[in-house]
Design a protein around this motif. Structure first.
Motif, mmCIF file in Angstrom:
data_model
loop_
_atom_site.group_PDB
_atom_site.id
_atom_site.type_symbol
_atom_site.label_atom_id
_atom_site.label_comp_id
_atom_site.label_asym_id
_atom_site.label_seq_id
_atom_site.Cartn_x
_atom_site.Cartn_y
_atom_site.Cartn_z
ATOM 1 N N GLY A 136 0.836 -1.187 0.020
ATOM 2 C CA GLY A 136 -0.062 -0.127 -0.044
ATOM 3 C C GLY A 136 0.883 1.283 0.157
ATOM 4 N N PRO A 137 0.303 2.169 -0.508
ATOM 5 C CA PRO A 137 1.256 3.572 -0.582
ATOM 6 C C PRO A 137 1.802 3.877 0.582
ATOM 7 N N SER A 138 1.023 3.773 1.938
ATOM 8 C CA SER A 138 1.636 4.246 3.125
ATOM 9 C C SER A 138 2.897 3.846 3.563
ATOM 10 N N SER A 185 -6.686 1.253 0.861
ATOM 11 C CA SER A 185 -7.222 2.412 0.266
ATOM 12 C C SER A 185 -6.115 3.352 -0.283
ATOM 13 N N PHE A 186 -6.719 4.446 -1.048
ATOM 14 C CA PHE A 186 -5.639 5.161 -1.995
ATOM 15 C C PHE A 186 -6.370 6.345 -2.342
ATOM 16 N N LEU A 187 -5.701 7.254 -2.708
ATOM 17 C CA LEU A 187 -6.357 8.288 -3.811
ATOM 18 C C LEU A 187 -5.750 8.396 -5.027
ATOM 19 N N ASP A 188 -4.405 8.714 -5.055
ATOM 20 C CA ASP A 188 -3.881 8.747 -6.604
ATOM 21 C C ASP A 188 -3.283 7.629 -7.074
ATOM 22 N N LYS A 189 -2.429 6.562 -6.202
ATOM 23 C CA LYS A 189 -1.754 5.612 -6.526
ATOM 24 C C LYS A 189 -2.102 4.290 -5.667
ATOM 25 N N ASP A 190 -2.295 3.231 -6.122
ATOM 26 C CA ASP A 190 -2.686 1.934 -5.216
ATOM 27 C C ASP A 190 -1.849 1.281 -4.720
ATOM 28 N N HIS A 191 -0.712 1.175 -5.014
ATOM 29 C CA HIS A 191 0.358 0.477 -4.588
ATOM 30 C C HIS A 191 1.683 1.747 -4.375
ATOM 31 N N ALA A 192 2.806 1.319 -3.445
ATOM 32 C CA ALA A 192 3.891 2.282 -3.296
ATOM 33 C C ALA A 192 4.618 2.186 -4.523
ATOM 34 N N TYR A 193 4.625 0.935 -5.542
ATOM 35 C CA TYR A 193 5.496 0.974 -6.348
ATOM 36 C C TYR A 193 4.829 1.080 -7.872
ATOM 37 N N VAL A 194 3.688 0.802 -7.791
ATOM 38 C CA VAL A 194 2.965 1.160 -9.230
ATOM 39 C C VAL A 194 1.290 1.424 -8.961
ATOM 40 N N HIS A 195 0.865 1.879 -10.023
ATOM 41 C CA HIS A 195 -0.583 2.004 -9.846
ATOM 42 C C HIS A 195 -1.424 1.136 -10.880
ATOM 43 N N GLU A 196 -2.068 0.422 -10.458
ATOM 44 C CA GLU A 196 -2.823 -0.703 -11.139
ATOM 45 C C GLU A 196 -3.937 -0.362 -12.047
ATOM 46 N N SER A 197 -4.493 0.963 -11.445
ATOM 47 C CA SER A 197 -5.728 1.507 -11.904
ATOM 48 C C SER A 197 -6.683 0.723 -12.178
ATOM 49 N N LYS A 198 -7.180 -0.412 -11.185
ATOM 50 C CA LYS A 198 -8.426 -1.238 -11.604
ATOM 51 C C LYS A 198 -9.765 -0.462 -11.844
ATOM 52 N N PRO A 199 -10.401 -0.859 -12.795
ATOM 53 C CA PRO A 199 -11.668 -0.057 -13.127
ATOM 54 C C PRO A 199 -12.658 -0.078 -12.156
ATOM 55 N N ASP A 200 -12.714 -1.365 -11.462
ATOM 56 C CA ASP A 200 -13.710 -1.513 -10.404
ATOM 57 C C ASP A 200 -13.229 -1.110 -8.909
ATOM 58 N N GLN A 201 -13.850 0.073 -8.701
ATOM 59 C CA GLN A 201 -13.539 0.843 -7.487
ATOM 60 C C GLN A 201 -14.872 1.225 -6.690
ATOM 61 N N LEU A 202 -14.552 1.663 -5.507
ATOM 62 C CA LEU A 202 -15.788 2.214 -4.568
ATOM 63 C C LEU A 202 -15.257 2.902 -3.428
#
Length: 271
Positions: A58-60, A175-192
């Motif tokens: 996670g980004p944290s 959870s995340f805002l701009d980036k879903d992992h510390a090392y990559v953003h997978e940008s999954k389309p299913d979000q809530l």
């Protein structure tokens, strides 16, 4: 934290997500048979006081690198996280219950010195690593551990088997805002968007289920399991009365396909 929160939304409701394993049972059983012949199973160890950090991607986790560099015990990290930590001078044991054969989801072998993995993980991945130990999991192996939807949720029992009684989860905020992992953003389309403890958190269905399961474990056994992740995980530990207030267009389409159009699915957020 502020970077993991979103604002707005209303009309709260709940969704029960049901996970599934993408691999066929025959493939899982074949993996178990091959790995059981090759790798030692973790052994029951007497309780000890050495603390354990279980680290997700996670980004944290980017804000916890100094803590992990000075960690006084052992560090286990999930899938690609060992490679991320190693690049900052932090050694860790790779852990996983994943059956994916996609190397983009794993740490490169040169960053991994040892690993603890479910016996159903793919041999093509496991054979690339050194010093691998395994554990078996229900329902495929009778007497195996009862895991959860993710590696993080499945690790409390292996940790207990190996004698750890002080376990802290990092990078598992779910959870995340701009980036879903510390090392990559997978940008999954299913979000809530999940509202918990007075704040709104952007997440995905797998992260959401992970947070539900892991928050129950930490809330139920707080003298052993702790978190330094924040985000949705901490909010769900503090507040069991969570609700969903919005979904992405992609997730809305899926929900309506499964449940019909019930007029519940607010998509006011633009992702």
């Amino acid at each position: 934290t502020e970077s993991q929160q979103a604002k707005g939304a209303s009309a709260p409701f709940r969704i029960n997500f049901i996970g599934s394993i993408s691999q066929d049972n025959s493939e899982i059983l074949d993996n178990i048979e091959k790995n059981a012949k090759k790798y030692p199973v973790i052994e029951l160890t007497a309780p000890h006081k050495r603390p354990l950090a279980i680290v997700g991607g996670g980004p944290s986790v980017a804000d916890k690198l100094d803590i992990l560099r000075k960690w006084p015990g052992d560090i286990w990290s999930i899938n690609r996280t060992p490679q991320y930590l190693a690049q900052y001078g932090i050694k860790s044991t790779l852990i996983s219950v994943d059956a994916s054969t996609n190397w983009d989801e794993w740490s490169a072998p040169e960053y991994v010195e040892d690993a603890i993995m479910s016996s159903w993980c793919p041999p093509s991945i496991m054979d690339a690593y050194k010093n691998v130990r395994i554990f078996h999991m229900e329902p495929f192996v009778k007497g195996g551990i009862h895991g959860g939807s993710t590696t993080a949720v499945s690790m409390p029992i292996p940790a207990a088997v190996l004698g750890y009684s002080d376990v802290t989860f990092f990078g598992c905020e779910s959870s995340f805002l701009d980036k879903d992992h510390a090392y990559v953003h997978e940008s999954k389309p299913d979000q809530l968007i999940v509202r918990a403890n007075g704040q709104d958190y952007r997440t995905t269905p797998p992260f959401f289920v992970q947070s539900q399961e892991l928050s129950k474990i930490i809330r139920g056994v707080p003298f052993i399991y702790k978190e330094d992740s924040g985000g949705l995980l901490r909010a769900m530990i503090q507040d069991e009365d969570w609700s969903i207030v919005a979904v992405s267009e992609s997730l809305k389409a899926h929900l309506e396909e499964v449940n019909g159009d019930q007029g519940l699915y607010d998509t006011r957020y633009a992702w």
